[in-house]
Design a protein around this motif. Structure first.
Motif, PDB file in Angstrom:
ATOM      1  N   PHE A   1       8.686  22.570   5.283  1.00  0.00           N
ATOM      2  CA  PHE A   1       7.414  23.198   5.654  1.00  0.00           C
ATOM      3  C   PHE A   1       6.311  22.563   4.824  1.00  0.00           C
ATOM      4  O   PHE A   1       6.453  22.400   3.613  1.00  0.00           O
ATOM      5  CB  PHE A   1       7.427  24.706   5.406  1.00  0.00           C
ATOM      6  CG  PHE A   1       6.067  25.319   5.644  1.00  0.00           C
ATOM      7  CD1 PHE A   1       5.607  25.534   6.940  1.00  0.00           C
ATOM      8  CD2 PHE A   1       5.234  25.638   4.583  1.00  0.00           C
ATOM      9  CE1 PHE A   1       4.345  26.076   7.167  1.00  0.00           C
ATOM     10  CE2 PHE A   1       3.970  26.179   4.804  1.00  0.00           C
ATOM     11  CZ  PHE A   1       3.525  26.399   6.095  1.00  0.00           C
ATOM     12  N   GLN A   2       5.205  22.203   5.473  1.00  0.00           N
ATOM     13  CA  GLN A   2       4.082  21.584   4.763  1.00  0.00           C
ATOM     14  C   GLN A   2       2.757  22.174   5.243  1.00  0.00           C
ATOM     15  O   GLN A   2       2.555  22.389   6.442  1.00  0.00           O
ATOM     16  CB  GLN A   2       4.068  20.072   4.959  1.00  0.00           C
ATOM     17  CG  GLN A   2       2.990  19.366   4.134  1.00  0.00           C
ATOM     18  CD  GLN A   2       3.127  17.856   4.154  1.00  0.00           C
ATOM     19  OE1 GLN A   2       3.565  17.278   5.140  1.00  0.00           O
ATOM     20  NE2 GLN A   2       2.767  17.215   3.057  1.00  0.00           N
ATOM     21  N   HIS A   3       1.888  22.446   4.298  1.00  0.00           N
ATOM     22  CA  HIS A   3       0.518  22.872   4.595  1.00  0.00           C
ATOM     23  C   HIS A   3      -0.440  21.904   3.908  1.00  0.00           C
ATOM     24  O   HIS A   3      -0.312  21.638   2.711  1.00  0.00           O
ATOM     25  CB  HIS A   3       0.250  24.288   4.088  1.00  0.00           C
ATOM     26  CG  HIS A   3      -1.195  24.670   4.175  1.00  0.00           C
ATOM     27  ND1 HIS A   3      -1.788  25.068   5.349  1.00  0.00           N
ATOM     28  CD2 HIS A   3      -2.177  24.668   3.231  1.00  0.00           C
ATOM     29  CE1 HIS A   3      -3.067  25.316   5.129  1.00  0.00           C
ATOM     30  NE2 HIS A   3      -3.329  25.084   3.855  1.00  0.00           N
TER      31      HIS A   3
ATOM     32  N   SER B   1      -4.738  20.859   3.672  1.00  0.00           N
ATOM     33  CA  SER B   1      -6.124  21.179   4.007  1.00  0.00           C
ATOM     34  C   SER B   1      -6.994  19.987   3.649  1.00  0.00           C
ATOM     35  O   SER B   1      -6.756  19.302   2.653  1.00  0.00           O
ATOM     36  CB  SER B   1      -6.594  22.427   3.264  1.00  0.00           C
ATOM     37  OG  SER B   1      -6.512  22.243   1.858  1.00  0.00           O
TER      38      SER B   1
ATOM     39  N   SER C   1      -7.223  22.053   8.652  1.00  0.00           N
ATOM     40  CA  SER C   1      -5.919  22.291   8.033  1.00  0.00           C
ATOM     41  C   SER C   1      -4.804  21.924   8.996  1.00  0.00           C
ATOM     42  O   SER C   1      -4.988  21.882  10.215  1.00  0.00           O
ATOM     43  CB  SER C   1      -5.785  23.750   7.594  1.00  0.00           C
ATOM     44  OG  SER C   1      -5.832  24.606   8.715  1.00  0.00           O
TER      45      SER C   1
ATOM     46  N   ASN D   1      -0.484  22.694   9.539  1.00  0.00           N
ATOM     47  CA  ASN D   1       0.784  23.324   9.189  1.00  0.00           C
ATOM     48  C   ASN D   1       1.886  22.625   9.973  1.00  0.00           C
ATOM     49  O   ASN D   1       1.757  22.430  11.186  1.00  0.00           O
ATOM     50  CB  ASN D   1       0.775  24.812   9.520  1.00  0.00           C
ATOM     51  CG  ASN D   1      -0.139  25.592   8.600  1.00  0.00           C
ATOM     52  OD1 ASN D   1      -0.008  25.531   7.382  1.00  0.00           O
ATOM     53  ND2 ASN D   1      -1.080  26.319   9.173  1.00  0.00           N
TER      54      ASN D   1
ATOM     55  N   THR E   1       3.853  20.497  14.631  1.00  0.00           N
ATOM     56  CA  THR E   1       2.614  20.607  13.859  1.00  0.00           C
ATOM     57  C   THR E   1       1.553  21.394  14.622  1.00  0.00           C
ATOM     58  O   THR E   1       1.546  21.452  15.856  1.00  0.00           O
ATOM     59  CB  THR E   1       2.039  19.221  13.529  1.00  0.00           C
ATOM     60  OG1 THR E   1       1.805  18.510  14.752  1.00  0.00           O
ATOM     61  CG2 THR E   1       2.998  18.414  12.661  1.00  0.00           C
TER      62      THR E   1
END
Length: 199
Positions: A108-110, A112, A129, A131, A162
């Protein structure tokens, strides 16, 4: 003295059996202002579990096309990623935490982004952003030197779902604007080289 002798012998026996844990740092990630730390724990003689935690801190991308026209943008990216994986070690000569392995993983990657567009009459700040949830598999080789130092190299394909968004009026973010992502591909390659301490 005798009270200390038994714990010391047990400790030495544990070292002789091999290492059950390793803490590792990715060598190349600092180029992207990213710190990636992995903790690996031995589950059995042929398997382990690893958790990788990565944080990106203010990576700045230089010039690009502005969303109000062509111009110079200074885009700053920050975020984090969590990657749990299960490792199956393939060598019969070495117990887990050493040797060749296959590792399915989740990710999992976030991320911004913020930047400035200096071109045109509507120039200004923008924010967006991303996700991403992904999965894949890597193959790798883990070395333990002098029963203390860890060197781990891995490589393999992955797939990511994504979603991108922005609250800035007039700006439509694209997946390809973010580090490591392409507008036209959901497939990616995950690889790395880590160095750390085994215990």
């Amino acid at each position: 003295m005798k009270k200390l002798l038994l714990p010391a012998l047990l400790l030495l026996a544990g070292v002789a059996r091999g290492q059950n844990n390793a803490v590792k740092l990715d060598i190349f990630q600092p180029v992207l202002n990213t710190l990636a730390i992995s903790f690996e724990h031995k589950l059995s003689e042929s398997s382990s579990f690893q958790m990788n935690v990565a944080g990106t801190f203010g990576y700045t991308d230089g010039e690009s096309f502005g969303f109000y026209g062509t111009g110079y943008d200074e885009i700053t990216t920050s975020g984090f990623a969590l990657t749990p994986e299960y490792r199956l070690y393939l060598s019969e000569k070495h117990p887990a935490l050493e040797g060749f392995y296959v590792a399915p993983y989740l990710r999992f990657q976030h991320l911004s982004q913020s930047g400035s567009d200096y071109s045109g009459p509507n120039s200004g700040r923008f924010e967006s952003s991303l996700n991403a949830f992904g999965l894949g598999v890597t193959v790798g080789r883990h070395w333990i030197f002098k029963q203390r130092f860890s060197l781990d190299a891995y490589f393999g394909p992955g797939y990511a779902f994504t979603a991108v968004s922005s609250d800035t009026p007039g700006y439509t973010p694209r997946k390809g604007d973010f580090i490591g992502y392409s507008n036209n591909l959901n497939y990616d390659i995950r690889g790395g080289l880590t160095f750390g301490v085994a215990f």
